[in-house]
Design a protein around this motif. Structure first.
Motif, PDB file in Angstrom:
ATOM      1  N   ASN A   1       0.779  -1.058  -0.343  1.00  0.00           N
ATOM      2  CA  ASN A   1      -0.034   0.250  -0.375  1.00  0.00           C
ATOM      3  C   ASN A   1       1.076   1.835  -0.068  1.00  0.00           C
ATOM      4  OD1 ASN A   1      -2.956   1.452  -0.007  1.00  0.00           O
ATOM      5  ND2 ASN A   1      -3.438  -0.459   0.966  1.00  0.00           N
ATOM      6  N   ALA A   2      -0.079   2.669  -0.030  1.00  0.00           N
ATOM      7  CA  ALA A   2       0.489   3.604  -0.579  1.00  0.00           C
ATOM      8  C   ALA A   2       0.638   4.938   0.539  1.00  0.00           C
ATOM      9  CB  ALA A   2       0.809   3.943  -1.756  1.00  0.00           C
ATOM     10  N   VAL A   3       1.395   5.940   1.327  1.00  0.00           N
ATOM     11  CA  VAL A   3       1.404   6.576   1.919  1.00  0.00           C
ATOM     12  C   VAL A   3       1.451   7.912   0.793  1.00  0.00           C
ATOM     13  CG1 VAL A   3       1.780   8.538   2.789  1.00  0.00           C
ATOM     14  CG2 VAL A   3       2.027   5.343   4.135  1.00  0.00           C
ATOM     15  N   LEU A   4       0.186   9.031   0.973  1.00  0.00           N
ATOM     16  CA  LEU A   4       0.296  10.366   0.069  1.00  0.00           C
ATOM     17  C   LEU A   4       0.578  11.790   0.566  1.00  0.00           C
ATOM     18  CD1 LEU A   4      -1.886   8.135  -1.157  1.00  0.00           C
ATOM     19  CD2 LEU A   4      -2.389  10.342  -3.116  1.00  0.00           C
ATOM     20  N   LEU A   5       2.094  12.464  -0.209  1.00  0.00           N
ATOM     21  CA  LEU A   5       2.336  12.838   0.248  1.00  0.00           C
ATOM     22  C   LEU A   5       1.327  14.277  -0.159  1.00  0.00           C
ATOM     23  CD1 LEU A   5       5.921  12.760   0.167  1.00  0.00           C
ATOM     24  CD2 LEU A   5       4.909  11.789   2.048  1.00  0.00           C
ATOM     25  N   ASP A   6       1.464  15.638   0.186  1.00  0.00           N
ATOM     26  CA  ASP A   6       0.634  17.028   0.246  1.00  0.00           C
ATOM     27  C   ASP A   6       1.954  17.330  -1.202  1.00  0.00           C
ATOM     28  OD1 ASP A   6       2.220  18.392   1.400  1.00  0.00           O
ATOM     29  OD2 ASP A   6       0.915  18.973   2.878  1.00  0.00           O
ATOM     30  N   ARG A   7       1.902  18.815  -1.858  1.00  0.00           N
ATOM     31  CA  ARG A   7       2.282  19.700  -2.196  1.00  0.00           C
ATOM     32  C   ARG A   7       3.500  19.986  -1.911  1.00  0.00           C
ATOM     33  NH1 ARG A   7      -1.794  24.678  -3.494  1.00  0.00           N
ATOM     34  NH2 ARG A   7      -3.082  23.604  -3.798  1.00  0.00           N
ATOM     35  N   ASP A   8       3.189  20.543  -0.234  1.00  0.00           N
ATOM     36  CA  ASP A   8       4.662  20.596   0.423  1.00  0.00           C
ATOM     37  C   ASP A   8       5.693  19.459   0.755  1.00  0.00           C
ATOM     38  OD1 ASP A   8       3.753  23.229   0.165  1.00  0.00           O
ATOM     39  OD2 ASP A   8       2.231  22.517   1.220  1.00  0.00           O
ATOM     40  N   GLY A   9       5.496  17.944   0.577  1.00  0.00           N
ATOM     41  CA  GLY A   9       6.287  17.290   0.651  1.00  0.00           C
ATOM     42  C   GLY A   9       6.000  16.729   1.965  1.00  0.00           C
ATOM     43  N   PHE A  10       4.657  16.947   2.711  1.00  0.00           N
ATOM     44  CA  PHE A  10       3.939  16.640   4.298  1.00  0.00           C
ATOM     45  C   PHE A  10       3.081  15.265   4.068  1.00  0.00           C
ATOM     46  CE2 PHE A  10       5.478  20.875   4.979  1.00  0.00           C
ATOM     47  CZ  PHE A  10       6.157  20.827   6.315  1.00  0.00           C
TER      48      PHE A  10
END
Lengths: 310, 310
Positions: A189-198
């Protein structure tokens, strides 16, 4: 209410694979469908919530109902059922299915525009659906046992400036992109980051890390999960320190443990993130303790709403 | 092919409000529906295309079919119908409906997972749907006549880093947010900016401005519209200079004219953007010239695929 709880045609149906409430009637779950003209489909203009039934009882039902009401209000949606009626419809779906362990969904679509109607969402009549189907594990029990192998996806999470992640929604294009990255990487499975890398969340779950004995979860870009709140409550009960704060991918790589939480699976430990091995490649001690206590709370009947199967 | 073109039960149905191909059968359009378990609904994991029929002929059908195939490939979707079969299904939908002016949609959903199946999109069997319904104007003819009043929405367009806008999709949460802004402002429609403040597109249409005789359209964050391409072809034919480039909200406010383009409406001039009045509060001369030539091309049968209504 009688109309909702004692439909006439129920004996004709086989509800053993699940029961649904669709277009004001109870039908087998695999017959529940949405018009291709419904904005809930062709504009993904829909909100939903999922509560689980464990050993014949809903867990934290009213918290899910409250969030569902907040989600509908956020999208300016209205349905002709109040909270007691929704609770009754969900209960009837479970009762009809006979399921003791179930995934129970409620959802409201924007509806189908009338011919010639201007494209104004406020004019439309919203539609409510519900269904109970056999329990689903977002991450399979075998993978949960050995600890999930996660990756940090290159696909970015849809930002709150575009779609509010605290309103539970079906905008999963980013999650599907991440799931293909998972398949390509041979991960779980995966974890997604936001545009700022968080760090934000993964496909259907919140993310946590444990570092130096403290549990941390992102303070942004994620659904305010009911199971996430249960994790915080568990931490309180077990005197484990916790906080929400910005979390980077570097933080995850340096974590002692990582786990995820969702209604459809509970607390699910990870064993790897990208190339990094955590906790000797198995579920970590804090994650396991939280997971075991989570299910102990279920066995104790905490926050349970028992279902009368008749 | 016979199965697709000469179904047995057609005489039982009333197709006058539109005809659909759903789950390998032809049904009235208002009966076409998608399972609530289909990822095309509950994860918006779906792509689509829309072609229009004008006076008994498809316009630029093969361009739409090509884009639809590219969209499916981009989402790693496969269906058991090749291009000729899709063309035949769309034609049959139109023929059954008898509509001379129609909105014709084709779409592929990820499908319904089998019980216990791991959450891997690659394992799923995709489902193809199509339907023909009466012509839709995204912006009503009366509003097109006076010139639409647009606003620049505060809601940001979902970024390409999350969901690829060149793959036509139903992720409209940002568009719905913008449509509520439109209603609150008493306007007709909205244009959305990206995170950097550049113009992308509106709910279902591309955006253009005219400045000093030149037609400009955004070079980013938008669907590569077939009607947008037709606008460029019209510019070529009429010797009107055009370019794609970054466009800001300041550019739109300083424009001589603004117009929008979509399959469901064609070329639609605007008269206002936020508080700014354009072209003396009416459709501008370049916009009108393009619009008139667009419909002239239809009357001349350019790029037309005639339908045999039998």
């Amino acid at each position: 209410m009688n109309k909702l709880t004692t439909p006439q045609t129920l004996t004709e149906h086989d509800f053993s694979k699940g029961a649904a409430f669709a277009m004001d009637a109870y039908v087998p779950a695999d017959q529940a469908s949405v018009s291709v003209m419904d904005w809930g489909f062709n504009k993904s203009d829909v909100t939903y919530d999922v509560v689980h039934v464990w050993d014949g009882a809903f867990f934290r039902l009213d918290q899910h109902l409250s969030r569902f009401e907040r989600s509908m209000a956020g999208l300016r949606m209205k349905i002709p059922y109040d909270r007691d009626e929704i609770r009754e419809i969900l209960t009837t779906c479970v009762r009809l299915s006979g399921l003791r362990r179930a995934y129970v969904a409620m959802l409201t679509t924007r509806g189908v525009p009338l011919p010639g109607m201007p494209r104004k969402p406020s004019l439309m009549t919203n539609r409510f659906y519900a269904y109970a189907i056999p329990w689903i594990d977002v991450i399979s029990p075998e993978v949960q046992e050995r600890g999930a192998h996660l990756i940090i996806a290159k696909t970015e999470r849809i930002p709150p400036e575009s779609v509010d992640p605290t309103i539970k929604n079906y905008h999963w294009g980013d999650m599907i992109g991440a799931l293909f990255e998972v398949e390509d990487a041979g991960a779980d499975n995966a974890v997604l980051l936001d545009r700022d890398g968080f760090v934000t969340e993964g496909p259907g779950f919140n993310v946590f890390m444990v570092r130096d004995g403290k549990v941390c979860s992102p303070d942004r870009g994620a659904l305010e999960g009911i199971t996430r709140q249960t994790v915080f409550d568990l931490c309180d009960a077990l005197a484990i320190p916790f906080e929400t704060r910005p979390i980077t991918s570097d933080d995850l790589h340096a974590a002692d443990e990582i786990f995820t939480s969702t209604t459809a699976g509970g607390i699910m430990p990870a064993a790897r993130i990208d190339g990094t091995i955590l906790s000797n490649d198995r579920p970590g001690p804090v994650s396991v303790r939280l997971k075991e206590t989570y299910w102990q709370w279920h066995r104790e009947g905490r926050d349970a709403t028992k279902i009368d199967y008749g």
